[in-house]
Design a protein around this motif. Structure first.
Motif, short mmCIF file in Angstrom:
data_model
loop_
_atom_site.label_atom_id
_atom_site.label_comp_id
_atom_site.label_asym_id
_atom_site.label_seq_id
_atom_site.Cartn_x
_atom_site.Cartn_y
_atom_site.Cartn_z
N ASP A 35 33.62 44.12 31.99
CA ASP A 35 32.35 43.52 32.37
C ASP A 35 32.29 43.30 33.89
OD1 ASP A 35 34.11 41.49 32.80
OD2 ASP A 35 32.99 39.98 31.70
N PRO A 36 31.13 42.94 34.41
CA PRO A 36 31.00 42.74 35.86
C PRO A 36 31.88 41.63 36.41
CG PRO A 36 28.84 42.98 34.84
CD PRO A 36 29.83 42.84 33.72
N GLU A 37 32.02 40.53 35.67
CA GLU A 37 32.76 39.38 36.17
C GLU A 37 34.26 39.63 36.20
OE1 GLU A 37 31.45 36.69 37.48
OE2 GLU A 37 29.44 37.52 37.13
N THR A 38 34.80 40.15 35.10
CA THR A 38 36.25 40.33 34.99
C THR A 38 36.74 41.57 35.70
OG1 THR A 38 36.21 39.23 32.84
CG2 THR A 38 38.18 40.50 33.39
N ALA A 39 36.05 42.68 35.49
CA ALA A 39 36.54 43.97 35.98
C ALA A 39 35.69 44.58 37.09
CB ALA A 39 36.62 44.95 34.80
N GLY A 40 34.55 44.00 37.38
CA GLY A 40 33.69 44.55 38.43
C GLY A 40 32.91 45.77 38.01
N PHE A 41 32.82 46.00 36.69
CA PHE A 41 32.11 47.18 36.19
C PHE A 41 30.64 46.89 35.93
CE2 PHE A 41 35.94 49.61 35.31
CZ PHE A 41 35.48 50.92 35.34
N ARG A 80 40.44 49.03 42.30
CA ARG A 80 39.57 48.07 42.99
C ARG A 80 40.31 46.77 43.26
NH1 ARG A 80 36.16 43.91 41.36
NH2 ARG A 80 34.39 43.53 42.77
N LEU A 81 41.04 46.27 42.28
CA LEU A 81 41.79 45.03 42.47
C LEU A 81 42.84 45.17 43.57
CD1 LEU A 81 42.35 43.83 38.77
CD2 LEU A 81 40.88 42.76 40.52
N ALA A 82 43.45 46.36 43.65
CA ALA A 82 44.50 46.59 44.64
C ALA A 82 43.98 46.59 46.07
CB ALA A 82 45.20 47.92 44.34
N LEU A 83 42.68 46.67 46.24
CA LEU A 83 42.10 46.63 47.58
C LEU A 83 42.10 45.22 48.16
CD1 LEU A 83 39.07 49.04 47.02
CD2 LEU A 83 41.23 49.56 48.17
N GLY A 84 42.46 44.24 47.34
CA GLY A 84 42.57 42.86 47.82
C GLY A 84 41.25 42.31 48.31
N LYS A 85 41.26 41.78 49.53
CA LYS A 85 40.05 41.14 50.07
C LYS A 85 38.92 42.14 50.31
CE LYS A 85 41.66 41.44 54.87
NZ LYS A 85 41.99 40.66 56.08
N GLU A 86 39.23 43.42 50.28
CA GLU A 86 38.21 44.44 50.49
C GLU A 86 37.53 44.88 49.18
OE1 GLU A 86 37.42 45.19 53.50
OE2 GLU A 86 39.14 44.29 54.51
N LYS A 87 37.98 44.33 48.06
CA LYS A 87 37.48 44.83 46.77
C LYS A 87 35.98 44.64 46.58
CE LYS A 87 38.28 40.64 44.00
NZ LYS A 87 38.99 40.07 42.83
N ASN A 88 35.42 43.61 47.20
CA ASN A 88 33.99 43.36 47.03
C ASN A 88 33.12 44.39 47.74
OD1 ASN A 88 34.32 41.10 45.41
ND2 ASN A 88 34.48 39.71 47.16
N ARG A 89 33.74 45.25 48.51
CA ARG A 89 33.00 46.33 49.16
C ARG A 89 32.82 47.52 48.21
NH1 ARG A 89 36.27 47.56 54.49
NH2 ARG A 89 34.53 49.04 54.82
N VAL A 90 33.48 47.44 47.04
CA VAL A 90 33.44 48.55 46.09
C VAL A 90 32.89 48.07 44.74
CG1 VAL A 90 34.83 50.27 44.86
CG2 VAL A 90 35.43 49.63 47.20
N GLN A 91 31.96 48.82 44.18
CA GLN A 91 31.47 48.52 42.84
C GLN A 91 31.87 49.66 41.90
OE1 GLN A 91 27.19 48.15 42.82
NE2 GLN A 91 26.83 50.25 43.51
N LEU A 92 32.09 49.32 40.63
CA LEU A 92 32.48 50.29 39.62
C LEU A 92 31.32 50.51 38.67
CD1 LEU A 92 36.03 48.84 38.78
CD2 LEU A 92 35.43 50.52 40.53
N VAL A 93 31.04 51.77 38.37
CA VAL A 93 29.91 52.10 37.49
C VAL A 93 30.38 53.04 36.39
CG1 VAL A 93 27.65 53.19 37.34
CG2 VAL A 93 28.22 51.80 39.33
N LEU A 103 39.12 53.94 32.75
CA LEU A 103 38.43 52.72 33.15
C LEU A 103 39.41 51.71 33.73
CD1 LEU A 103 36.04 52.21 30.07
CD2 LEU A 103 35.52 53.33 32.25
N TYR A 104 40.58 51.63 33.11
CA TYR A 104 41.61 50.70 33.57
C TYR A 104 42.08 51.09 34.98
CZ TYR A 104 46.00 48.09 33.71
OH TYR A 104 47.03 47.24 34.07
N LEU A 105 42.26 52.38 35.22
CA LEU A 105 42.68 52.85 36.54
C LEU A 105 41.67 52.42 37.60
CD1 LEU A 105 44.37 54.72 38.48
CD2 LEU A 105 42.79 56.53 37.84
N MET A 106 40.39 52.63 37.31
CA MET A 106 39.35 52.27 38.27
C MET A 106 39.38 50.77 38.56
SD MET A 106 36.28 54.70 36.77
CE MET A 106 35.01 54.05 37.86
N ARG A 107 39.55 49.96 37.51
CA ARG A 107 39.62 48.52 37.69
C ARG A 107 40.81 48.12 38.55
NH1 ARG A 107 40.81 44.45 32.72
NH2 ARG A 107 42.92 45.18 33.14
N GLN A 108 41.97 48.73 38.30
CA GLN A 108 43.19 48.37 39.04
C GLN A 108 43.13 48.82 40.49
OE1 GLN A 108 43.92 46.15 36.54
NE2 GLN A 108 45.93 46.38 37.53
#
Length: 217
Positions: A142-148, A111-124, A104-109
């Motif tokens: 959670d959705p707010e902190t990690a985008g999950f 997404r964060l590493a995508l920078g300004k493009e991160k909002n194009r990706v959602q984690l489920v 889960l941590y890998l997926m979160r990181q």
């Protein structure tokens, strides 16, 4: 001009000369096209026919043909965004189970590493045993902190088709990549080492750069 040539009308001789030049021109054109196409043909054969392992350009495994996800299985929209999806039981994803939490941590990181493009990706995270998620884990991812987005697995009556889709090419434990049209097109290994993070991010960088079709941001 010999006697044989005298028996051939002048118009016919001219036509033969034109035909010969035409044939030479066509042969030269075909050779030129083959010379230009040779690199393309060679790369196609190398990637799609011979597929040398060392020549792979992507870290994830391509799903061919892509497999559409049934929108009725999960209470979430897969339309308009890239989705990284993983299925894990809540009973395993707890403090002390590093294998699950690190994934889960890998997926979160990533997404964060995508920078300004991160909002194009959602984690489920699909909770495969449909049990309550540990409160600490739920807060950290959670959705707010990690985008999950955390959702229970499909209703048991749909479990067979769901598991068949999930385990396409025997890759059900991996991280599933679903494109903005709702089709699974790649699966990443369920690993969480630093080198895996870099390879996965590069694949996503490349896909996001080349493809915006169907996205709704």
């Amino acid at each position: 001009m010999n006697d044989q040539d005298l028996l051939i009308p002048a118009s016919q001789v001219d036509r033969q000369a034109v035909d010969a030049r035409t044939r030479r021109g066509r042969i030269q054109m075909i050779l030129l096209l083959l010379a230009c196409a040779a690199p393309v043909i060679a790369s196609y054969l190398a990637y799609y026919v011979f597929k040398p392992e060392g020549g792979k350009t992507n870290y994830g495994t391509l799903i061919q043909p892509p497999q559409a996800i049934n929108p009725s299985w999960l209470d979430i929209s897969f339309s308009g965004k890239w989705t990284l999806l993983v299925a894990r039981p809540a009973s395993e994803c707890r403090k002390g189970n590093d294998a699950c939490v690190e994934l889960l941590y890998l997926m979160r990181q990533v997404r964060l590493a995508l920078g300004k493009e991160k909002n194009r990706v959602q984690l489920v995270w699909v909770v495969s045993d449909r049990l309550p998620v540990d409160p600490d884990i739920k807060q950290a991812y959670d959705p707010e902190t990690a985008g999950f987005i955390i959702v229970p697995a499909p209703d048991p009556k749909n479990s067979t088709v769901w598991l068949t889709w999930l385990n396409q090419q025997n890759l059900g434990s991996g991280i599933q990549l679903i494109d903005p049209s709702g089709e699974k097109m790649m699966v990443f290994p369920d690993k969480a080492e630093s080198k895996d993070f870099v390879r996965m991010r590069k694949d996503l960088d490349r896909l996001l750069k080349l493809n915006r079709k169907g996205e709704k941001i």
